[in-house]
Design an enzyme around this catalytic site. Structure first.
Site, PDB file in Angstrom:
ATOM      1  CB  CYS A 102      29.447  26.500  39.257  1.00 46.31           C
ATOM      2  SG  CYS A 102      31.000  25.733  39.206  1.00 46.31           S
ATOM      3  CB  THR A 103      29.679  27.700  44.266  1.00 47.85           C
ATOM      4  OG1 THR A 103      28.304  27.951  44.104  1.00 47.85           O
ATOM      5  CG2 THR A 103      30.091  28.417  45.719  1.00 47.85           C
TER       6      THR A 103
END
Length: 318
Positions: free
Chosen positions: A189-190
């Protein structure tokens, strides 16, 4: 630092941080954290919940480091943030408009109360080891971000669950993954927080080998040379930069104020794009009433700029 270097160096430092840690008294932490940020002219958003802390803040570099030092050393936090990690990037303009410290049920919302990364979590994989893992043909690679984020960039070979919110992730797993078939699952994810919680959920569901990218995409783009990278495109970020590239340089995407979708340079040239009002993603979905309200708001933004002011909520230009 020389005068020339100081002129080149971007002014604002952005720090993305999170930590899963038991905070039964998280409500009492809101006021001192907000006060420290205000005292050092820091802007951004920090979320507090019983499961931990999550946020992104920005300000002058020396002030950001003072706030991070406060979080890690203040007696008010009983050492719970002593090893709080953060990721840094720079911006020429301030990426936030105000400071907010919010109280939440979860610091990243999945909606499954039994999931607790403080109890169990998947195997962390450092950015420099990530390429080898995801190149293993036995590994299924999951992007745990939302569809509009995946749209502008993801890892080579990654599966897009096509979720619009993180709450939909458990349903995707139930409908598409089999613990008997998918023996090795890697997720990203980010910044690392969503995939860390997702890994906890996967283990709870009986999956054996669950891995997640330590520090998220941002740490990977900061650490891995572009020539060796398996990342394709740009990485959406939740501030006025919109997206970043390798080396965490500001990307080419802008954002539609009306629907919040990231827009590529070609989409910005579309006849359906009107700054602050519509874009190719929402042009035919905006009611006349909303279009009128957005048009009036954009007019106020332009007037504020002519006065040398920043309209509240205005999308700053890169």
């Amino acid at each position: 630092m020389s005068e020339i270097q100081s002129q080149i160096q971007p002014q604002y430092l952005t720090a993305a941080l999170y930590k899963f840690v038991a905070l039964p008294d998280y409500v009492a932490l809101q006021a001192p954290i907000y006060a420290a940020c205000e005292a050092h002219q820091i802007k951004g958003t920090i979320l507090l919940a019983a499961e931990g802390i999550n946020g992104t803040i920005a300000g002058l570099p020396e002030n950001i480091h003072k706030v991070l030092h406060f979080l890690r050393t203040s007696a008010a936090f009983e050492g719970k943030f002593s090893n709080l990690e953060h990721k840094e990037s720079f911006a020429d303009e301030h990426p936030f408009y105000r400071m907010k410290v919010k109280l939440k049920k979860e610091i990243v919302t999945m909606g499954v109360p039994s999931v607790n990364p403080n109890n169990t979590v998947g195997t962390y994989v450092k950015p420099e080891d990530w390429n080898a893992l995801i190149s293993d043909p036995d590994v299924i690679l999951l992007d745990t971000r939302n569809d509009y984020e995946v749209h502008i960039g993801t890892f080579k070979g990654a599966v897009d669950p096509k979720t619009t919110t993180f709450r939909e992730f458990p349903k995707y797993v139930a409908n598409n993954l089999d613990k008997a078939k998918h023996k090795k699952v890697a997720m990203f994810c980010t910044g690392g927080i969503r995939c860390e919680k997702a890994s906890s959920y996967m283990l709870e569901q009986g999956f054996d080998e669950v891995y997640h990218l330590q520090g998220g995409i941002l740490k990977y783009l900061e650490t891995v040379p572009e020539a060796e990278s398996l990342w394709q495109g740009e990485c959406f970020v939740f501030d006025q930069r919109v997206a970043v590239k390798h080396g965490l340089e500001v990307g080419e995407y802008d954002q539609c104020y009306a629907c919040r979708m990231p827009l590529s340079p070609s989409e910005l040239q579309s006849s359906q794009y009107t700054p602050g009002i519509s874009c190719p993603h929402c042009y035919d979905k905006t009611s006349e009433e909303k279009r009128a309200a957005l048009t009036e708001r954009q007019k106020q933004v332009i007037l504020a700029n002519q006065r040398g002011e920043t309209h509240i909520g205005e999308k700053q230009k890169k």
